[in-house]
Design a protein around this motif. Structure first.
Motif, PDB file in Angstrom:
ATOM      1  N   GLU A  12       0.783  -0.962  -0.073  1.00  0.00           N
ATOM      2  CA  GLU A  12       0.092  -0.153   0.286  1.00  0.00           C
ATOM      3  C   GLU A  12       0.706   1.379  -0.146  1.00  0.00           C
ATOM      4  OE1 GLU A  12      -3.911  -1.072   2.180  1.00  0.00           O
ATOM      5  OE2 GLU A  12      -1.947  -0.611   3.560  1.00  0.00           O
ATOM      6  N   LEU A  13       1.901   0.467   0.800  1.00  0.00           N
ATOM      7  CA  LEU A  13       2.674   2.525   0.539  1.00  0.00           C
ATOM      8  C   LEU A  13       3.667   2.345  -0.793  1.00  0.00           C
ATOM      9  CD1 LEU A  13       4.099   4.478   2.398  1.00  0.00           C
ATOM     10  CD2 LEU A  13       6.181   3.031   3.301  1.00  0.00           C
ATOM     11  N   ARG A  14       3.937   1.500  -1.029  1.00  0.00           N
ATOM     12  CA  ARG A  14       4.451   2.047  -2.410  1.00  0.00           C
ATOM     13  C   ARG A  14       3.320   2.262  -3.409  1.00  0.00           C
ATOM     14  NH1 ARG A  14       5.990  -3.260  -2.522  1.00  0.00           N
ATOM     15  NH2 ARG A  14       8.052  -2.822  -1.686  1.00  0.00           N
ATOM     16  N   GLU A  15       2.373   2.050  -3.288  1.00  0.00           N
ATOM     17  CA  GLU A  15       1.224   2.345  -4.914  1.00  0.00           C
ATOM     18  C   GLU A  15       0.848   4.139  -4.139  1.00  0.00           C
ATOM     19  OE1 GLU A  15      -2.873  -0.370  -3.743  1.00  0.00           O
ATOM     20  OE2 GLU A  15      -0.777  -1.733  -4.295  1.00  0.00           O
ATOM     21  N   GLN A  16       1.379   4.331  -3.131  1.00  0.00           N
ATOM     22  CA  GLN A  16       0.656   5.613  -2.787  1.00  0.00           C
ATOM     23  C   GLN A  16       2.309   6.983  -3.067  1.00  0.00           C
ATOM     24  OE1 GLN A  16       0.532   6.276   1.650  1.00  0.00           O
ATOM     25  NE2 GLN A  16      -1.803   5.281   1.584  1.00  0.00           N
ATOM     26  N   ILE A  17       3.386   5.955  -2.443  1.00  0.00           N
ATOM     27  CA  ILE A  17       4.656   6.514  -2.793  1.00  0.00           C
ATOM     28  C   ILE A  17       4.486   6.382  -4.983  1.00  0.00           C
ATOM     29  CG2 ILE A  17       7.214   6.409  -3.416  1.00  0.00           C
ATOM     30  CD1 ILE A  17       7.252   5.652  -0.370  1.00  0.00           C
ATOM     31  N   TYR A  20       2.655   9.275  -5.721  1.00  0.00           N
ATOM     32  CA  TYR A  20       3.428  10.500  -5.230  1.00  0.00           C
ATOM     33  C   TYR A  20       4.077  11.198  -6.828  1.00  0.00           C
ATOM     34  CZ  TYR A  20       6.719  13.526  -3.478  1.00  0.00           C
ATOM     35  OH  TYR A  20       7.473  14.622  -3.398  1.00  0.00           O
ATOM     36  N   PHE A  21       4.839   9.985  -7.492  1.00  0.00           N
ATOM     37  CA  PHE A  21       5.722  10.309  -8.162  1.00  0.00           C
ATOM     38  C   PHE A  21       5.489  10.874  -9.161  1.00  0.00           C
ATOM     39  CE2 PHE A  21       9.084   8.863  -5.438  1.00  0.00           C
ATOM     40  CZ  PHE A  21       9.541   9.368  -4.672  1.00  0.00           C
ATOM     41  N   SER A  22       3.998   9.730  -9.771  1.00  0.00           N
ATOM     42  CA  SER A  22       3.942   9.288 -10.985  1.00  0.00           C
ATOM     43  C   SER A  22       2.327  10.724 -11.121  1.00  0.00           C
ATOM     44  CB  SER A  22       2.814   8.007 -11.518  1.00  0.00           C
ATOM     45  OG  SER A  22       1.993   7.916  -9.993  1.00  0.00           O
ATOM     46  N   GLU A  23       2.268  10.986 -10.222  1.00  0.00           N
ATOM     47  CA  GLU A  23       0.204  11.478 -10.586  1.00  0.00           C
ATOM     48  C   GLU A  23       0.778  13.234  -9.210  1.00  0.00           C
ATOM     49  OE1 GLU A  23      -2.834   9.564  -8.969  1.00  0.00           O
ATOM     50  OE2 GLU A  23      -2.866   7.512 -10.383  1.00  0.00           O
ATOM     51  N   TYR A  24       0.871  13.049  -8.630  1.00  0.00           N
ATOM     52  CA  TYR A  24       1.273  13.880  -7.074  1.00  0.00           C
ATOM     53  C   TYR A  24       1.792  15.000  -7.853  1.00  0.00           C
ATOM     54  CZ  TYR A  24       1.578  17.548  -3.761  1.00  0.00           C
ATOM     55  OH  TYR A  24       1.793  18.235  -3.254  1.00  0.00           O
ATOM     56  N   LEU A  25       3.093  15.200  -8.257  1.00  0.00           N
ATOM     57  CA  LEU A  25       4.020  15.742  -8.362  1.00  0.00           C
ATOM     58  C   LEU A  25       3.665  16.088 -10.131  1.00  0.00           C
ATOM     59  CD1 LEU A  25       7.109  13.974  -7.083  1.00  0.00           C
ATOM     60  CD2 LEU A  25       6.370  15.904  -6.523  1.00  0.00           C
TER      61      LEU A  25
END
Length: 107
Positions: A12-17, A20-25
């Motif tokens: 789950e953490l890996r998915e959130q990270i 973060y890199f692919s969408e949020y940033l």
């Protein structure tokens, strides 16, 4: 990642990270950094750094921290962030240290 919430799994953490890199940033236009990642994950920089020693989550977080350092180094090499900013960040958020000069070589 708050202790009051249920424990997050490494996957789950890996998915959130990854998000973060692919969408949020991309959507925010922010530069990746430890504080931004911590905020995205709903925790603090200090708590995130402590969690890097956690047996189940530590590796995932350390890999994310490494990716952030890689991004910032490339920005510095391209002249998009000052070298002094990179140096400060690497020392304070990524565990880098200045290498002491070999004083014996000058004697």
């Amino acid at each position: 990642m708050d202790e009051k919430k249920r424990k997050i799994t490494p996957e789950e953490l890996r998915e959130q990270i990854d998000s973060y890199f692919s969408e949020y940033l991309q959507a925010s236009g922010e530069v990746a950094d430890i504080e931004s990642l911590a905020d995205y994950l709903g925790t603090t920089r200090d708590e995130l750094i402590l969690l890097m020693n956690d047996k189940s989550l530590g590796t995932v977080l350390r890999l994310a921290r490494n990716k952030i350092a890689k991004i910032k180094k490339q920005l510095a090499f391209g002249g998009k962030i000052p070298a002094a900013v990179l140096s400060f960040d690497l020392k304070n958020n990524h565990g880098y240290k200045d290498k002491p000069e070999d004083t014996d070589a000058f004697q």
